[in-house]
Each structure stands twice: as structure tokens, then as C-alpha cells.
Design a protein around this motif. Sequence first.
Motif, PDB file in Angstrom:
ATOM      1  N   THR A  80    -159.572  -0.959 -35.039  1.00 48.08           N
ATOM      2  CA  THR A  80    -158.371  -1.637 -34.565  1.00 48.08           C
ATOM      3  C   THR A  80    -158.241  -1.518 -33.056  1.00 48.08           C
ATOM      4  O   THR A  80    -157.960  -2.509 -32.350  1.00 48.08           O
TER       5      THR A  80
ATOM      6  N   ASN B 246    -158.501  -4.758 -30.458  1.00 54.92           N
ATOM      7  CA  ASN B 246    -157.340  -5.062 -29.611  1.00 54.92           C
ATOM      8  C   ASN B 246    -157.683  -4.985 -28.128  1.00 54.92           C
ATOM      9  O   ASN B 246    -157.130  -5.730 -27.313  1.00 54.92           O
TER      10      ASN B 246
ATOM     11  N   LYS C 125    -158.655  -8.525 -44.315  1.00 54.90           N
ATOM     12  CA  LYS C 125    -157.315  -9.076 -44.490  1.00 54.90           C
ATOM     13  C   LYS C 125    -156.858  -8.789 -45.912  1.00 54.90           C
ATOM     14  O   LYS C 125    -157.523  -9.156 -46.878  1.00 54.90           O
TER      15      LYS C 125
ATOM     16  N   ALA D  61    -150.001  -2.431 -41.284  1.00 58.10           N
ATOM     17  CA  ALA D  61    -149.700  -3.590 -40.450  1.00 58.10           C
ATOM     18  C   ALA D  61    -150.600  -3.658 -39.227  1.00 58.10           C
ATOM     19  O   ALA D  61    -151.040  -4.738 -38.813  1.00 58.10           O
ATOM     20  N   SER D  62    -150.910  -2.508 -38.624  1.00 57.48           N
ATOM     21  CA  SER D  62    -151.735  -2.503 -37.418  1.00 57.48           C
ATOM     22  C   SER D  62    -153.140  -3.020 -37.704  1.00 57.48           C
ATOM     23  O   SER D  62    -153.768  -3.643 -36.848  1.00 57.48           O
TER      24      SER D  62
ATOM     25  N   ASN E 204    -153.955  -5.376 -39.865  1.00 61.19           N
ATOM     26  CA  ASN E 204    -153.888  -6.827 -39.988  1.00 61.19           C
ATOM     27  C   ASN E 204    -153.499  -7.514 -38.686  1.00 61.19           C
ATOM     28  O   ASN E 204    -153.669  -8.722 -38.542  1.00 61.19           O
ATOM     29  N   SER E 205    -152.982  -6.755 -37.726  1.00 59.58           N
ATOM     30  CA  SER E 205    -152.480  -7.353 -36.488  1.00 59.58           C
ATOM     31  C   SER E 205    -153.587  -7.838 -35.556  1.00 59.58           C
ATOM     32  O   SER E 205    -153.304  -8.538 -34.582  1.00 59.58           O
TER      33      SER E 205
ATOM     34  N   LYS F 180    -155.855 -12.411 -34.329  1.00 62.00           N
ATOM     35  CA  LYS F 180    -155.165 -13.341 -33.432  1.00 62.00           C
ATOM     36  C   LYS F 180    -156.134 -13.752 -32.332  1.00 62.00           C
ATOM     37  O   LYS F 180    -157.179 -13.121 -32.130  1.00 62.00           O
TER      38      LYS F 180
ATOM     39  N   SER G 174    -158.619 -14.950 -34.910  1.00 61.11           N
ATOM     40  CA  SER G 174    -157.644 -15.440 -35.894  1.00 61.11           C
ATOM     41  C   SER G 174    -158.296 -15.953 -37.174  1.00 61.11           C
ATOM     42  O   SER G 174    -157.675 -15.919 -38.246  1.00 61.11           O
TER      43      SER G 174
END
Length: 581
Positions: free
Chosen positions: A261, A265, A284, A290-291, A293-294, A297, A301
Motif C-alpha cells: 500500500t 501510494n 479488490k 479501507a487503506s 482498497n484506496s 485510483k 484505477s
Amino acid sequence: MAKYNCITLRVKNRELKGFNELRQPEQNILRNGNVIYIYKGSKSKKIYIGQTKHFIDRNKQHYNGYEEKFNVAEFDQVIILISSYFNGSALDDVESQLITYFIADNPKSKKQLVRYDNDEIINRTIGNSVNDYREREKVATEVILPFWENELYFNGWVRTPTLEKLRNEALVKYSPIKEITRQQVEYLDEIESNPNKNFVINGDAGTGKTVLLTHLVAKLLNSEFKKRIAVVLQPNWIQTAKDIFRVYGMNSSNLTLATSTQLINANQHYDVIIVDESHKLSRKFSKQMASFNSVYKGRFSDDENHLEALKKLGHQMVLMYDVLQAIRPANITRTQFNDATKEFNKRFLTTQFRIQAPEGKSYTSEDYVNGIKYLLYKDTGLLKDTNFNHEFDRSVFHDKDIDAYFGFMEEEPLKNLFHWIEQDRNFNPQHINRVLGGLVEPWKQAHGKEPSITHWHEGDKSYRWNSTQENWIQSEESDAEDQIGSVFAVQGIDLNKVGVLIGNDLQVDEQDRLFGNPKNFLNVNGKFSKKDESPETAKEFTLFVLNIYYVLMTRGIDGVRLGFWKNDAFKEYMKEVLEIQ
């Protein structure tokens, strides 16, 4: 009779004091003989370890003015180790072992006190393997052990009185300079020589995937090409990895240690991305942190899992993988992994390092691992994807000796498993022993802060789950050794003796096959939601449960005992499959 000798000399103004007073044979071997040498600075506390065939000349080279570390270290003593066992391979072995032990003896120093010829050690390939010389075990017991305990410790050169304690340290187990197998050496050379190719390194639990990772990082950092390297790790191992690379002098600005993650990011590009435990990469999934899946983008995406995103960040990918260690629905699926790596080069590690069968037994560590794989996976179709040998020696499961590697408790599993590991600890205080369990008793994260809340109960015995998942083995809580560990606290961790509670989330159906029962499995995020229930997801859930027990049952270096928690059916199934009378 001692199989080694040592000579200690003072060093003053770059000169060896006392050399002329030595006996002629001693002078001769220092001029022209295979030796290990250790310099020490009484004030600076610094150590330098090396090997040579010409110590007198090597001493002059160190002090010729070109080696900065010798100009500032203020070395005032040197001890030279000699032995009839010392040939080229033995010298490599003893040198790297002593460096590793000295570093583990001084792990919390902010300065790098232990030094060595970094390029020579890291880039050594020919002959740097575990089985390269016949006397290796004799060298360990007749040279390194007594030299450490009778000379180095006795004379105040080291702090730790016995090597047994150090051998359990992560800095020793995963050292990027320890000896590795010829197979591992070949994989390292192949990866470094093919920077445009990607690799999957497959290996069962305990086959040295993480050791290969630390060696690969060291090798790439010390190559002539200054590559940017990222290592993707599980959260419970990042601090350990940072410690390892720091104390071995490899905390380079070109090296990034992060979770998947964090790396995605940050959205930076790397020459090489190495992923430890890639079977645990996220996908997914609705029941996911939550982190995790974040990250999907921007240019990520359309990706369906973290591996697809990581591939966009690295020129070369190296993935450490075990198909039997994915333990939750949110992990990347086998299909996704195979699709993402269909163009990768696949390699298999085959030597078992973690598990040590007792001396004098006919069975081996590989027999145990193959037997456990057969017990759990014989009806799943997965064994063909692993390094499985169906001709394993079943005697490992039939051995009734009190010191046998494997055994099981028929009654009172909590009481008897804890008694077994506590009894071993009385004889081996340096051992790290734990009782582990399947996810069959309820737990909440807040419980970890409240010692009075217990989860496992048997008669007048009560125990709680591990209070933390990160660095639980190093926990300093007074009851840490009396907590029951979950798979999340021990995956990727070596223990000495392990008791495993097999719960009733693993059951036997009418066709005499194992299946996972979600009703008795009390980790919400480890199950599929009701809307996803299907024969296919039921099969996948069974594999997660099997994988959890496979991980738990392959943690023990020196022994494993099973206890059956409300699950006599599995006990009878095990006896039948493994032909236990």
C-alpha cells in the motif's frame, strides 16, 4: 584435543607487537597460512573481521593509508584463529558466521561497530554454499563454538556467553551474508544477470525465501550499477528488515522497505521490486481494510490487485511465493497471480531449512513437510503446484520417542501443550516456544490491551489470544509466552517448539474429505459474505482454513505437537491418512 588455536597480539602505531616473540611455527602460519582475524578497538569498541592466507601482508595492506576504517578505528588488539580444518570453503564459512554472530551480539548499537570487507563477502559466489565441505558440522562444534565461548566471551570480546541464544535471533537467521545453498546462489546470479526478466521464486514454508531476499538485496546494492530497490514486506516484518539492513551497513538511500500500500501510494519507479510473501498481496475485495482498497485510483484505477499496480512501478519484479500460504479471501487469488505472472520465469526452492529432524532418526525434515501437505491437501488438486514428494517416510509420524519431532495430545490439549513447551524451556531457556491455534475462539482487537479477558478455557485453565500481531514474538508482556498465537502473529516467523490446536473449523465430510466449516470459523474477514456463497467459494474457504493450519504446523524448528480442540474427527482422520497405529 582442541581443533583450533588462537594468537592474540597488540597493535600499536599500525605495528604488530609481540610477533617476534612468537614461536617459529606461529610466525610461519601468520606469514603464510589460512587464518581468520579479528581486530578490536578497546576505546572505539569497533571490530573488524576478515580472512587471509597471508596475515602479515594483509595487516600491512589494511594500514597502508587507503582504508579509511583502519585509519580511524583505533584498533589496539587482534586475535588470529587457526585450525587444521581451514581450507577455502571453511574460511568463507567461519568468517561469515563470526561476522553474523558479532553483529547479533551488538544489535542495538546506533553505530556500525562490526565491519568487514563488504564487497568480498556479498559478491562471493563460488563455493559459498552450505554443503561445500565435509567438515562443516565439525567446524561449527569444534572450532566456532569453543572459540566463541572459551576465548571471545571469556576474554571480554563479546557479550553473549553462548551461541545458542544468538542462533534464534532474526539478525542471524536472515543474515544477508550467511552461507546459502548452491541452488540459491544460482538463482541470485540468474536474477542479477537478467535485469530485463521477472521471476517467481516458489518455495514451501522454511525453504529460505526470506534469506534469498536479504541476499538478493545485498547483492544488488553492492553491484556496480546503483539500482533503486524496493522491498515489499508484511507489516510485522518491516522493523526487523530495517534492523537487518542497518546493522549490516546496507541502509542505503537506494533501498526502500514498505508495504505494498505504501509503495503504490508513493507512486515512484524502481529498478527492482522484490516482494516477500507475494501470496498475501491484496486484491479488490469488499471485506478488506479501507487503506488496501484506496490505492485503486489514477493510473491504478483499473487494476484488480496490488500485484498489477506494483508491476507498473518496477522494471524488474522478483516475487517470493507459496501457493499454500494465502489465508484470507482478500489475498490475491491463484488465478489472478497466475495471470499476472504468466510471462515470469518460475523457480523452485527445494531445501528445507526451518525444520530440524532430531539426530539419529531415519526421517528428514522434508518427510515431515511432505506428510503435512499430504494430510491437508491430498484431495485439493494443489499438490501438483508444490514441491511435493509422495514417497515421504511416514515414520516421522509414527515415532513414539519423547524427543520425536512430531506427536499429538489425546486429552486436555491446552494443559498438555503448555506443559510440553514449558518443560522444553526448562532444558533450553533460549528456545522461543509457543502454543498456536486455529481461528475458532472469538476475539476483538481491543482485547489485546486487557489481560483479564481470556478466550481459551479448559477446566481451570484460561488463556488469551496474542495481544498484538506485530512483533508478538518479541513482546515483553509478562504473559506473552502464555498467550495463544494466531496465524497473523506468526506467519513468516521461526519458533523452536510449537503446540498447535486444531479447531473444529476443519471437519471431515461423508466422503472422508476435509472441508472448512464457516460456522466454527470466528474471523469475519476470513470468510466470504453470504451473497458470495457458492460451491467455488466454499472450496476456496476450505483452502484458506487448510493454509492456516499448514502455516501453524510448519513453524517449529525442533518439534511440533498437535492438540484437538473440540475436533476428535480430525484426530481419527489424521491417524488413518498417516497410518498412525
